[in-house]
Design an enzyme around this catalytic site. Structure first.
Site, PDB file in Angstrom:
ATOM      1  N   ASP A   1       0.670  -0.694  -0.481  1.00 52.12           N
ATOM      2  CA  ASP A   1      -0.045  -0.114   0.408  1.00 52.12           C
ATOM      3  C   ASP A   1       1.237   0.970  -0.009  1.00 52.12           C
ATOM      4  OD1 ASP A   1      -2.307   1.400  -0.438  1.00 52.12           O
ATOM      5  OD2 ASP A   1      -2.772   1.412   2.493  1.00 52.12           O
TER       6      ASP A   1
ATOM      7  N   HIS B   1       1.941   2.992  -8.859  1.00 56.59           N
ATOM      8  CA  HIS B   1       1.967   1.903  -9.831  1.00 56.59           C
ATOM      9  C   HIS B   1       2.835   1.031 -10.242  1.00 56.59           C
ATOM     10  CE1 HIS B   1      -2.036   1.792  -7.587  1.00 56.59           C
ATOM     11  NE2 HIS B   1      -2.842   2.521  -8.127  1.00 56.59           N
TER      12      HIS B   1
ATOM     13  N   GLU C   1       2.108 -12.968  12.488  1.00 56.30           N
ATOM     14  CA  GLU C   1       2.714 -12.006  12.715  1.00 56.30           C
ATOM     15  C   GLU C   1       2.767 -10.909  11.787  1.00 56.30           C
ATOM     16  OE1 GLU C   1       3.938 -11.721  16.101  1.00 56.30           O
ATOM     17  OE2 GLU C   1       3.732 -13.865  16.555  1.00 56.30           O
TER      18      GLU C   1
ATOM     19  N   ASN D   1     -10.888  -2.730  -5.288  1.00 55.97           N
ATOM     20  CA  ASN D   1      -9.692  -1.654  -5.585  1.00 55.97           C
ATOM     21  C   ASN D   1     -10.572  -1.809  -7.224  1.00 55.97           C
ATOM     22  OD1 ASN D   1      -6.863  -2.982  -4.519  1.00 55.97           O
ATOM     23  ND2 ASN D   1      -7.963  -1.269  -3.981  1.00 55.97           N
TER      24      ASN D   1
HETATM   25  C1  IPE Z   1      -5.107  -2.604  -0.116  1.00 57.40           C
HETATM   26  O1  IPE Z   1      -5.237  -2.000  -0.324  1.00 57.40           O
HETATM   27  C2  IPE Z   1      -5.246  -3.488  -1.360  1.00 57.40           C
HETATM   28  C3  IPE Z   1      -3.748  -3.562  -1.784  1.00 57.40           C
HETATM   29  C4  IPE Z   1      -2.531  -3.437  -1.101  1.00 57.40           C
HETATM   30  C5  IPE Z   1      -3.707  -4.513  -2.894  1.00 57.40           C
HETATM   31  P1  IPE Z   1      -6.108   0.030  -0.429  1.00 57.40           P
HETATM   32  O2  IPE Z   1      -5.811   1.093  -0.251  1.00 57.40           O
HETATM   33  O3  IPE Z   1      -7.473  -0.489  -1.651  1.00 57.40           O
HETATM   34  O4  IPE Z   1      -6.925  -0.521   1.233  1.00 57.40           O
HETATM   35  P2  IPE Z   1      -7.946   0.444   2.034  1.00 57.40           P
HETATM   36  O5  IPE Z   1      -9.013   1.252   0.636  1.00 57.40           O
HETATM   37  O6  IPE Z   1      -7.044   1.485   2.649  1.00 57.40           O
HETATM   38  O7  IPE Z   1      -8.627  -0.267   2.908  1.00 57.40           O
HETATM   39  C1  IPE Z   2      -2.039  -0.063  -3.316  1.00 55.16           C
HETATM   40  O1  IPE Z   2      -1.431   1.684  -3.215  1.00 55.16           O
HETATM   41  C2  IPE Z   2      -1.703  -0.879  -4.201  1.00 55.16           C
HETATM   42  C3  IPE Z   2      -3.471  -0.949  -5.231  1.00 55.16           C
HETATM   43  C4  IPE Z   2      -4.431  -1.024  -3.829  1.00 55.16           C
HETATM   44  C5  IPE Z   2      -3.513  -1.595  -6.451  1.00 55.16           C
HETATM   45  P1  IPE Z   2      -2.426   3.090  -3.227  1.00 55.16           P
HETATM   46  O2  IPE Z   2      -3.030   3.087  -4.553  1.00 55.16           O
HETATM   47  O3  IPE Z   2      -3.505   2.522  -2.324  1.00 55.16           O
HETATM   48  O4  IPE Z   2      -2.348   3.306  -2.776  1.00 55.16           O
HETATM   49  P2  IPE Z   2      -2.767   5.294  -2.019  1.00 55.16           P
HETATM   50  O5  IPE Z   2      -3.098   4.221  -1.013  1.00 55.16           O
HETATM   51  O6  IPE Z   2      -3.740   5.789  -2.727  1.00 55.16           O
HETATM   52  O7  IPE Z   2      -1.228   5.424  -1.371  1.00 55.16           O
HETATM   53 MG    MG Z   3      -3.775   2.522  -0.533  1.00 59.15          MG
END
Ligand code: IPE
Ligand code: IPE
Ligand code: MG
Length: 229
Positions: free
Chosen positions: A15, A32, A195, A63
């Site tokens: 994330d 990404h 963990e 997502n």
């Molecule tokens: C979790 O991240 C999914 C991935 C890293 C693929 P998200 O950014 O989608 O999660 P939330 O919305 O903060 O819970």
């Molecule tokens: C995680 O990064 C990757 C995917 C969910 C595909 P995010 O796209 O959720 O990045 P943030 O959380 O918005 O920074």
């Molecule tokens: Mg995210």
């Protein structure tokens, strides 16, 4: 680092890509792309450290409701990974296992995922589990429905074998980058005794050295599984 303190299976919630890009005044897709490159590097590093299973959370079911532009960027990265980069993984005698529901993805990607599994070496020493259109709730529900169809009560072991991760040991450690302290529908059944390691580092900045910090934290913990010492 003592070898017996190396986890067999690590899961990573990758994330923070979007925020990483925003900090650089760049589009989310740039984050990404950088995240995908980091994932490739981390898989090699984890393997070199003696980890046997690495599960990367690449796309949650939730997502898929992101804007089309962002999804197109992600799908482009997945295509490139499974058409090109994957060859390096095979050459290193590693295999891919997909967890999630490919039927909800563009059909060419579903095809690439299937091929990636089929072309994987049979005697692989390392498994990259690629969680794409993955959601724990759907995974558990799918297993329950299959169990119901079977028409008999199951043991925990039999039930586990019906999950997407059937045959794979539960993750010893789950890492989440990007500062949030939640699982976001990732391996909820399998994480019963994992963990957990949370770090504020945004995924593209999660270097091999940061990964090693997580391993050090893991090595220092006492896993009791409900018993007393
Ligand atoms: C979790 O991240 C999914 C991935 C890293 C693929 P998200 O950014 O989608 O999660 P939330 O919305 O903060 O819970
Ligand atoms: C995680 O990064 C990757 C995917 C969910 C595909 P995010 O796209 O959720 O990045 P943030 O959380 O918005 O920074
Ligand atoms: Mg995210």
């Amino acid at each position: 680092m003592a070898e017996n303190n190396i986890p067999l299976h690590v899961g990573i919630i990758m994330d923070g890509n979007g925020r990483w890009a925003k900090k650089r005044l760049m589009p989310r897709s740039f984050g990404h792309k950088s995240g995908m490159n980091r994932m490739i590097g981390l898989a090699e590093h984890a393997r070199a450290r003696g980890i046997k299973f690495l599960t990367v959370y690449a796309l949650s079911t939730e997502n898929l409701s992101r804007p089309e532009e962002e999804l197109d960027g992600l799908f482009g990265l997945f295509r490139k990974y499974f058409e090109t980069n994957i060859k390096k993984l095979y050459a290193d005698n590693a295999r891919v296992k997909v967890i999630g529901d490919p039927s909800g993805l563009p059909s060419d990607i579903a095809g690439l995922l299937k091929k990636a599994e089929e072309n994987s070496p049979a005697d692989a020493e390392f498994t990259l589990l690629f969680a794409i259109n993955y959601g724990s709730r759907a995974e558990i529900l799918n297993a329950v429905n299959r169990a119901v169809e079977g028409g008999k009560k199951l043991t925990e072991e039999e039930f586990s074998s019906l999950l997407y991760t059937g045959g794979i040991p539960c993750p010893d450690m789950i890492i989440r980058t990007g500062g949030e302290c939640r699982l976001s529908n990732f391996l909820m059944y399998q994480a019963a005794y994992s963990e957990l390691y949370f770090t504020d580092v945004l995924f593209p900045d999660f270097t091999d050295a940061e990964f090693d910090k997580a391993l050090e934290s893991y090595a220092s913990r006492e896993r009791r599984f409900g018993k007393i010492k």
